[in-house]
Design a protein around this motif. Structure first.
Motif, PDB file in Angstrom:
ATOM      1  N   GLY A  73       0.572  -1.612  -0.193  1.00 17.33           N
ATOM      2  CA  GLY A  73      -0.381   0.433   0.359  1.00 17.33           C
ATOM      3  C   GLY A  73       0.579   0.748   0.206  1.00 17.33           C
ATOM      4  O   GLY A  73       0.768   2.050  -0.981  1.00 17.33           O
ATOM      5  N   ALA A  74       1.771   1.420   1.093  1.00 21.03           N
ATOM      6  CA  ALA A  74       2.510   2.662   1.349  1.00 21.03           C
ATOM      7  C   ALA A  74       3.749   2.770  -0.417  1.00 21.03           C
ATOM      8  O   ALA A  74       3.803   3.571  -0.891  1.00 21.03           O
ATOM      9  CB  ALA A  74       3.985   1.852   2.356  1.00 21.03           C
ATOM     10  N   ARG A  75       3.667   1.204  -0.972  1.00 21.64           N
ATOM     11  CA  ARG A  75       4.871   1.866  -2.022  1.00 21.64           C
ATOM     12  C   ARG A  75       3.479   2.094  -3.610  1.00 21.64           C
ATOM     13  O   ARG A  75       4.353   2.688  -3.377  1.00 21.64           O
ATOM     14  CB  ARG A  75       5.130   0.401  -2.468  1.00 21.64           C
ATOM     15  N   LEU A  76       2.751   1.321  -3.124  1.00 22.61           N
ATOM     16  CA  LEU A  76       1.653   2.363  -4.460  1.00 22.61           C
ATOM     17  C   LEU A  76       1.357   3.474  -4.011  1.00 22.61           C
ATOM     18  O   LEU A  76       1.626   4.785  -4.911  1.00 22.61           O
ATOM     19  CB  LEU A  76       0.278   0.902  -4.863  1.00 22.61           C
ATOM     20  N   LEU A  77       0.930   3.627  -3.296  1.00 21.32           N
ATOM     21  CA  LEU A  77       0.959   5.741  -2.731  1.00 21.32           C
ATOM     22  C   LEU A  77       1.886   6.388  -3.125  1.00 21.32           C
ATOM     23  O   LEU A  77       2.470   7.334  -3.042  1.00 21.32           O
ATOM     24  CB  LEU A  77       0.637   5.754  -1.336  1.00 21.32           C
ATOM     25  N   ALA A  78       3.694   5.899  -3.022  1.00 20.58           N
ATOM     26  CA  ALA A  78       4.958   6.868  -3.614  1.00 20.58           C
ATOM     27  C   ALA A  78       4.423   6.818  -5.036  1.00 20.58           C
ATOM     28  O   ALA A  78       5.281   7.661  -5.100  1.00 20.58           O
ATOM     29  CB  ALA A  78       6.135   5.904  -2.746  1.00 20.58           C
ATOM     30  N   CYS A  79       4.068   5.730  -5.325  1.00 18.38           N
ATOM     31  CA  CYS A  79       3.738   5.791  -6.812  1.00 18.38           C
ATOM     32  C   CYS A  79       3.065   6.623  -7.443  1.00 18.38           C
ATOM     33  O   CYS A  79       3.280   6.999  -8.378  1.00 18.38           O
ATOM     34  CB  CYS A  79       3.640   5.056  -8.047  1.00 18.38           C
ATOM     35  N   GLN A  80       2.293   7.832  -6.709  1.00 17.74           N
ATOM     36  CA  GLN A  80       1.786   8.024  -6.876  1.00 17.74           C
ATOM     37  C   GLN A  80       2.014   9.926  -7.903  1.00 17.74           C
ATOM     38  O   GLN A  80       2.439  10.141  -7.113  1.00 17.74           O
ATOM     39  CB  GLN A  80      -0.235   8.727  -6.097  1.00 17.74           C
ATOM     40  N   ASP A  81       1.508   9.886  -8.700  1.00 23.34           N
ATOM     41  CA  ASP A  81       1.750  12.523  -8.851  1.00 23.34           C
ATOM     42  C   ASP A  81       1.020  12.863  -7.865  1.00 23.34           C
ATOM     43  O   ASP A  81       0.514  12.816  -6.829  1.00 23.34           O
ATOM     44  CB  ASP A  81       1.050  12.188 -10.717  1.00 23.34           C
ATOM     45  N   GLU A  82       1.846  14.232  -8.214  1.00 23.48           N
ATOM     46  CA  GLU A  82       2.042  15.487  -7.519  1.00 23.48           C
ATOM     47  C   GLU A  82       0.403  15.585  -7.281  1.00 23.48           C
ATOM     48  O   GLU A  82      -0.527  16.486  -6.296  1.00 23.48           O
ATOM     49  CB  GLU A  82       2.812  16.559  -7.636  1.00 23.48           C
ATOM     50  N   ASP A  83      -0.527  15.435  -8.454  1.00 21.25           N
ATOM     51  CA  ASP A  83      -1.911  16.083  -8.822  1.00 21.25           C
ATOM     52  C   ASP A  83      -2.541  14.812  -9.004  1.00 21.25           C
ATOM     53  O   ASP A  83      -3.655  14.713  -8.551  1.00 21.25           O
ATOM     54  CB  ASP A  83      -1.814  17.037 -11.038  1.00 21.25           C
ATOM     55  N   GLY A  84      -2.409  13.907  -8.070  1.00 23.73           N
ATOM     56  CA  GLY A  84      -2.799  13.230  -7.478  1.00 23.73           C
ATOM     57  C   GLY A  84      -3.710  11.564  -8.379  1.00 23.73           C
ATOM     58  O   GLY A  84      -4.044  10.140  -7.752  1.00 23.73           O
ATOM     59  N   GLN A  85      -3.204  12.055  -9.624  1.00 25.82           N
ATOM     60  CA  GLN A  85      -2.885  10.667 -10.285  1.00 25.82           C
ATOM     61  C   GLN A  85      -1.582   9.747 -10.361  1.00 25.82           C
ATOM     62  O   GLN A  85      -1.425  10.249  -9.781  1.00 25.82           O
ATOM     63  CB  GLN A  85      -3.140  11.141 -12.059  1.00 25.82           C
ATOM     64  N   TRP A  86      -2.378   8.805 -10.980  1.00 26.70           N
ATOM     65  CA  TRP A  86      -0.430   7.175 -11.690  1.00 26.70           C
ATOM     66  C   TRP A  86      -0.595   7.516 -13.141  1.00 26.70           C
ATOM     67  O   TRP A  86      -1.678   7.640 -13.347  1.00 26.70           O
ATOM     68  CB  TRP A  86      -1.307   5.387 -10.828  1.00 26.70           C
ATOM     69  N   ALA A  87       0.834   7.276 -12.668  1.00 23.96           N
ATOM     70  CA  ALA A  87       1.059   7.750 -14.113  1.00 23.96           C
ATOM     71  C   ALA A  87       0.266   8.270 -15.048  1.00 23.96           C
ATOM     72  O   ALA A  87       0.394   8.795 -16.318  1.00 23.96           O
ATOM     73  CB  ALA A  87       0.762   6.184 -14.586  1.00 23.96           C
ATOM     74  N   GLY A  88       0.535   9.445 -14.832  1.00 26.21           N
ATOM     75  CA  GLY A  88      -0.553  11.062 -15.223  1.00 26.21           C
ATOM     76  C   GLY A  88      -1.656  10.472 -16.227  1.00 26.21           C
ATOM     77  O   GLY A  88      -2.314  11.328 -17.549  1.00 26.21           O
ATOM     78  N   GLY A  89      -2.182   9.403 -15.582  1.00 33.65           N
ATOM     79  CA  GLY A  89      -4.130   9.203 -16.513  1.00 33.65           C
ATOM     80  C   GLY A  89      -4.824   8.708 -15.804  1.00 33.65           C
ATOM     81  O   GLY A  89      -4.400   8.401 -14.634  1.00 33.65           O
ATOM     82  N   ALA A  90      -6.197   8.631 -16.519  1.00 31.22           N
ATOM     83  CA  ALA A  90      -6.997   7.624 -15.277  1.00 31.22           C
ATOM     84  C   ALA A  90      -7.121   6.348 -15.956  1.00 31.22           C
ATOM     85  O   ALA A  90      -6.821   5.572 -14.846  1.00 31.22           O
ATOM     86  CB  ALA A  90      -8.159   8.756 -16.209  1.00 31.22           C
ATOM     87  N   PHE A  91      -7.164   6.120 -17.374  1.00 32.29           N
ATOM     88  CA  PHE A  91      -7.597   4.365 -17.792  1.00 32.29           C
ATOM     89  C   PHE A  91      -6.009   4.429 -18.425  1.00 32.29           C
ATOM     90  O   PHE A  91      -5.307   2.929 -17.765  1.00 32.29           O
ATOM     91  CB  PHE A  91      -8.346   4.213 -18.913  1.00 32.29           C
TER      92      PHE A  91
END
Length: 319
Positions: free
Chosen positions: A45-63
């Protein structure tokens, strides 16, 4: 006497341990809640949260990730690192929806994420039933008002009681995968809000679609609709197998206070038959495509995630 399989499950990540404590050991709520709280700060869980972008997304996209190309999809498979799949994985891990980190994530995603298809704000939902079913599940779990998506899904139900992402392209028959994605969302919505009469009716009809087919058979011929339905997969993402369906029916029956439906029996027998000599269950296959990190030992190996789900399903069934 200590159960070696339980010990093996507990010697894992907090996201598995708290569910073992709750579902298999019947630990008091304060005990498993304390373990669940670790999901935010330890392990996967912590590892996945650490991958989060500053704007709240992951990998810069929704899908799909920003910059992802159709060529990579063809060569390496669908990617699983963008926002929607990351949120679903955090829900599966059990991130506390009341935590500050979860609340901040929900707000940031709502403000900054737009669906690739149509550009809608994230929590307004996409256009496809599979995606919207998971968006409802994630949104309801994390405290978002997803009632507008619920109304859309209710209106998209097909005459046989379920859903199909190909409905817009003319499909008149429901699919197992689309239906389980929507059912999980409807159940999470009921847990969060109590549901509505139409949403509860829609869940019952979708469950009946699967039950009539014994979770894996074609209604017309009785043949397996897809041999992969009988092979265990994790993470499922949008894909279907009978263990995912059995775990839904377990969760739904606990929520409703009802007994197991006897039509699940054949799927239960298959689940029992796949148990290995050491008491674990294997990961039969996994989806190709980009991931942040692996959460299983690999195909053909005993899987803690599959074993956890199988053991809690059988415990529920046998009780």
């Amino acid at each position: 006497m200590t159960d070696p399989v339980i010990e093996w499950l507990l010697a894992s990540d907090p996201s598995i341990r708290w569910q073992v404590m709750r579902d298999l050991q019947d630990a008091p709520e304060p005990v498993w809640m304390a373990e669940r709280a670790k999901v935010e700060s330890e392990g996967w869980g912590a590892r996945l949260l650490a991958c989060q972008d500053e704007d709240g997304q992951w990998a810069g996209g929704a899908f799909v990730p920003a910059g992802f190309t159709p060529e990579e999809w063809r060569e390496h498979g669908q990617p699983w690192t963008a926002t929607c799949f990351s949120l679903s994985q955090l829900r599966e891990f059990g991130l506390d929806p009341a935590s500050d980190r979860a609340r901040r994530t929900v707000d940031l995603v709502g403000a900054n994420s737009r669906w690739d298809e149509g550009g809608q704000p994230y929590w307004q939902g996409e256009v496809e039933e599979c995606i919207n079913g998971r968006t409802v599940a994630d949104g309801a779990y994390f405290g978002v008002d997803v009632s507008a998506i619920i109304e859309r899904l209710i209106g998209e139900r097909l005459d046989d009681g379920g859903w199909n992402c190909e409905r817009a392209n003319g499909s008149l028959r429901s699919s197992f995968a689309s239906t389980i994605n929507v059912l999980e969302g409807l159940l999470e919505f009921e847990r969060a809000t109590g549901g509505t009469d139409p949403s509860r009716q829609a869940r019952r009809s979708g469950e009946e679609f699967l039950l009539e087919r014994k979770l894996f058979r074609r209604l017309a011929t009785g043949e397996p609709a897809d041999e992969r339905f009988l092979r265990f997969l994790h993470p499922n993402r949008w894909r279907y197998d009978i263990l995912r369906a059995l775990d839904h029916f377990r969760s739904a029956a606990i929520h409703d206070g009802t007994d197991p439906d006897p039509r699940l029996g054949e799927a239960i027998d298959h689940l029992r038959s796949r148990r290995l000599d050491d008491g674990t269950w294997p990961l039969d296959w996994s989806l190709p495509g980009r991931v942040w990190f692996e959460v299983d030992e690999g195909e053909g190996q005993p899987s803690r995630w599959v074993t956890l789900r199988a053991m809690r399903v059988l415990k529920w069934w046998e009780q």
